[in-house]
Motif scaffolding. Structure first.
Motif, PDB file in Angstrom:
ATOM      1  N   ARG A  81       0.812  -1.211   0.256  1.00  0.00           N
ATOM      2  CA  ARG A  81       0.206   0.020   0.123  1.00  0.00           C
ATOM      3  C   ARG A  81       0.749   1.225  -0.134  1.00  0.00           C
ATOM      4  NH1 ARG A  81      -3.267  -3.141   3.263  1.00  0.00           N
ATOM      5  NH2 ARG A  81      -2.186  -2.543   5.228  1.00  0.00           N
ATOM      6  N   THR A  82       1.810   1.243   0.655  1.00  0.00           N
ATOM      7  CA  THR A  82       2.915   2.305   0.595  1.00  0.00           C
ATOM      8  C   THR A  82       3.357   2.746  -0.519  1.00  0.00           C
ATOM      9  OG1 THR A  82       3.553   1.998   3.146  1.00  0.00           O
ATOM     10  CG2 THR A  82       4.927   3.309   1.979  1.00  0.00           C
ATOM     11  N   MET A  83       3.933   1.534  -1.328  1.00  0.00           N
ATOM     12  CA  MET A  83       4.361   1.638  -2.469  1.00  0.00           C
ATOM     13  C   MET A  83       3.481   2.217  -3.613  1.00  0.00           C
ATOM     14  SD  MET A  83       7.204   1.370  -4.382  1.00  0.00           S
ATOM     15  CE  MET A  83       8.175   0.546  -3.493  1.00  0.00           C
ATOM     16  N   VAL A  84       2.214   1.747  -3.658  1.00  0.00           N
ATOM     17  CA  VAL A  84       1.223   2.026  -4.534  1.00  0.00           C
ATOM     18  C   VAL A  84       1.071   3.809  -4.220  1.00  0.00           C
ATOM     19  CG1 VAL A  84      -1.357   2.166  -4.885  1.00  0.00           C
ATOM     20  CG2 VAL A  84      -0.037  -0.076  -4.646  1.00  0.00           C
ATOM     21  N   GLY A  85       0.794   4.243  -2.829  1.00  0.00           N
ATOM     22  CA  GLY A  85       0.767   5.592  -2.542  1.00  0.00           C
ATOM     23  C   GLY A  85       1.950   6.385  -3.146  1.00  0.00           C
ATOM     24  N   LEU A  86       3.047   5.943  -3.058  1.00  0.00           N
ATOM     25  CA  LEU A  86       4.134   6.585  -3.557  1.00  0.00           C
ATOM     26  C   LEU A  86       4.450   6.698  -4.978  1.00  0.00           C
ATOM     27  CD1 LEU A  86       7.156   5.178  -1.593  1.00  0.00           C
ATOM     28  CD2 LEU A  86       6.046   7.715  -1.375  1.00  0.00           C
ATOM     29  N   LEU A  87       3.786   5.709  -5.668  1.00  0.00           N
ATOM     30  CA  LEU A  87       3.720   5.658  -7.405  1.00  0.00           C
ATOM     31  C   LEU A  87       2.572   6.617  -7.715  1.00  0.00           C
ATOM     32  CD1 LEU A  87       4.329   1.826  -7.976  1.00  0.00           C
ATOM     33  CD2 LEU A  87       5.835   3.873  -8.556  1.00  0.00           C
ATOM     34  N   LEU A  88       1.680   6.539  -6.765  1.00  0.00           N
ATOM     35  CA  LEU A  88       0.657   7.430  -7.296  1.00  0.00           C
ATOM     36  C   LEU A  88       1.019   9.000  -7.189  1.00  0.00           C
ATOM     37  CD1 LEU A  88      -2.707   5.703  -5.925  1.00  0.00           C
ATOM     38  CD2 LEU A  88      -1.932   6.166  -8.214  1.00  0.00           C
ATOM     39  N   ALA A  89       1.622   9.186  -6.035  1.00  0.00           N
ATOM     40  CA  ALA A  89       2.148  10.614  -5.833  1.00  0.00           C
ATOM     41  C   ALA A  89       3.191  10.812  -6.720  1.00  0.00           C
ATOM     42  CB  ALA A  89       2.892  10.530  -4.381  1.00  0.00           C
ATOM     43  N   ALA A  90       3.932  10.272  -7.168  1.00  0.00           N
ATOM     44  CA  ALA A  90       4.921  10.665  -8.320  1.00  0.00           C
ATOM     45  C   ALA A  90       4.422  10.613  -9.810  1.00  0.00           C
ATOM     46  CB  ALA A  90       5.998   9.348  -8.444  1.00  0.00           C
ATOM     47  N   ALA A  91       3.371   9.740  -9.974  1.00  0.00           N
ATOM     48  CA  ALA A  91       2.517  10.091 -11.202  1.00  0.00           C
ATOM     49  C   ALA A  91       1.728  11.235 -11.128  1.00  0.00           C
ATOM     50  CB  ALA A  91       1.380   8.845 -11.456  1.00  0.00           C
ATOM     51  N   ALA A  92       1.400  11.757 -10.074  1.00  0.00           N
ATOM     52  CA  ALA A  92       0.603  12.983 -10.085  1.00  0.00           C
ATOM     53  C   ALA A  92       1.512  14.160 -10.014  1.00  0.00           C
ATOM     54  CB  ALA A  92      -0.370  13.189  -8.629  1.00  0.00           C
ATOM     55  N   GLY A  93       2.533  14.180  -9.551  1.00  0.00           N
ATOM     56  CA  GLY A  93       3.741  15.218  -9.467  1.00  0.00           C
ATOM     57  C   GLY A  93       3.788  15.184 -11.136  1.00  0.00           C
ATOM     58  N   LEU A  94       4.207  14.232 -11.815  1.00  0.00           N
ATOM     59  CA  LEU A  94       4.797  14.138 -13.233  1.00  0.00           C
ATOM     60  C   LEU A  94       3.672  14.851 -14.031  1.00  0.00           C
ATOM     61  CD1 LEU A  94       6.341  10.626 -13.663  1.00  0.00           C
ATOM     62  CD2 LEU A  94       7.219  13.023 -13.856  1.00  0.00           C
ATOM     63  N   LEU A  95       2.389  14.437 -13.781  1.00  0.00           N
ATOM     64  CA  LEU A  95       1.159  15.166 -14.377  1.00  0.00           C
ATOM     65  C   LEU A  95       1.344  16.673 -14.305  1.00  0.00           C
ATOM     66  CD1 LEU A  95      -1.600  12.632 -14.168  1.00  0.00           C
ATOM     67  CD2 LEU A  95      -0.474  13.246 -16.108  1.00  0.00           C
ATOM     68  N   PHE A  96       1.355  17.020 -12.911  1.00  0.00           N
ATOM     69  CA  PHE A  96       1.375  18.405 -12.607  1.00  0.00           C
ATOM     70  C   PHE A  96       2.585  19.103 -13.461  1.00  0.00           C
ATOM     71  CE2 PHE A  96       2.740  21.984  -9.774  1.00  0.00           C
ATOM     72  CZ  PHE A  96       1.731  22.808  -9.897  1.00  0.00           C
ATOM     73  N   VAL A  97       3.767  18.491 -13.173  1.00  0.00           N
ATOM     74  CA  VAL A  97       4.933  19.158 -14.046  1.00  0.00           C
ATOM     75  C   VAL A  97       4.363  19.235 -15.438  1.00  0.00           C
ATOM     76  CG1 VAL A  97       7.200  18.949 -14.497  1.00  0.00           C
ATOM     77  CG2 VAL A  97       6.508  18.514 -12.195  1.00  0.00           C
ATOM     78  N   THR A  98       3.931  18.297 -15.778  1.00  0.00           N
ATOM     79  CA  THR A  98       3.676  18.277 -17.549  1.00  0.00           C
ATOM     80  C   THR A  98       2.582  19.407 -17.812  1.00  0.00           C
ATOM     81  OG1 THR A  98       3.895  16.043 -17.732  1.00  0.00           O
ATOM     82  CG2 THR A  98       2.542  16.854 -19.383  1.00  0.00           C
ATOM     83  N   ALA A  99       1.701  19.551 -16.917  1.00  0.00           N
ATOM     84  CA  ALA A  99       0.651  20.660 -17.029  1.00  0.00           C
ATOM     85  C   ALA A  99       1.384  22.047 -16.971  1.00  0.00           C
ATOM     86  CB  ALA A  99      -0.389  20.386 -16.000  1.00  0.00           C
ATOM     87  N   LEU A 100       2.048  22.084 -16.269  1.00  0.00           N
ATOM     88  CA  LEU A 100       3.277  23.492 -15.981  1.00  0.00           C
ATOM     89  C   LEU A 100       3.893  23.691 -17.235  1.00  0.00           C
ATOM     90  CD1 LEU A 100       4.444  23.714 -12.224  1.00  0.00           C
ATOM     91  CD2 LEU A 100       2.571  25.007 -13.543  1.00  0.00           C
TER      92      LEU A 100
END
Length: 184
Positions: free
Chosen positions: A57-76
């Motif tokens: 569960r911790t790993m899934v949370g970290l991967l989701l946070a990384a994906a969200a961060g990448l999407l945010f940087v892409t949008a910026l």
């Protein structure tokens, strides 16, 4: 000679409302039978299962946070590039407005341009995702990537691109023809 295994697991089946009482009684009974026995913390099966999957569960949370961060940087990045394009084309936007282009025409132009640019990234990205999945399946016996993930990801990136370019496109559509053609 049989290997000496001192690690013994006891499993007791009880009614859900009796679990805590039975766990306490079980520990007392085992200690009465053998006082030298070392008992770890008695746990229910649901507690054991939760502990076992905690890392996942911790790993899934970290991967989701990384994906969200990448999407945010892409949008910026998309918004930054679109803002740059608007600034560089301010004069041509003003000329288009002066010869009859409406605000919605300018907005549609930037949205369509961004859609084509994002599509230019999605197509090779999808091909590379399939190729990487094939390599992972061959070398590491990973499961096949569900085909539904690719169109969902593409639509998500197209929507992200359209949302990211919306602000700069609205600014471009608000450019006054008089102001834009007079500036250098």
């Amino acid at each position: 000679m049989l290997p000496d295994s001192n690690d013994v697991t006891y499993v007791l089946r009880t009614a859900p409302q009796e679990r805590e009482r039975v766990l306490k009684q079980m520990a007392d009974v085992l200690n009465q039978l053998d006082g030298n026995r070392i008992l770890r913390q008695p746990q229910t099966f649901s507690q054991l299962r939760a502990d076992f999957f905690q890392r996942n569960r911790t790993m899934v949370g970290l991967l989701l946070a990384a994906a969200a961060g990448l999407l945010f940087v892409t949008a910026l990045g998309i918004a930054g590039l679109a803002s740059f394009w608007v600034q560089q084309r301010r004069r041509s936007i003003g000329i288009r407005r002066a010869i009859g282009a409406t605000r919605s025409d300018i907005l549609r132009y930037f949205q369509a341009e961004n859609f084509l640019i994002v599509s230019g990234g999605i197509v090779p990205g999808t091909v590379l995702a399939c190729a990487l999945n094939l390599a992972l399946m061959e070398h590491y016996e990973q499961p096949r990537l569900p085909l539904l993930y690719l169109p969902i990801g593409a639509v998500a990136l197209w929507l992200l691109g359209q949302l990211a370019v919306l602000g700069p496109a609205l600014r471009a559509a608000a450019v006054s023809p008089v102001v834009a053609t007079r500036s250098t």
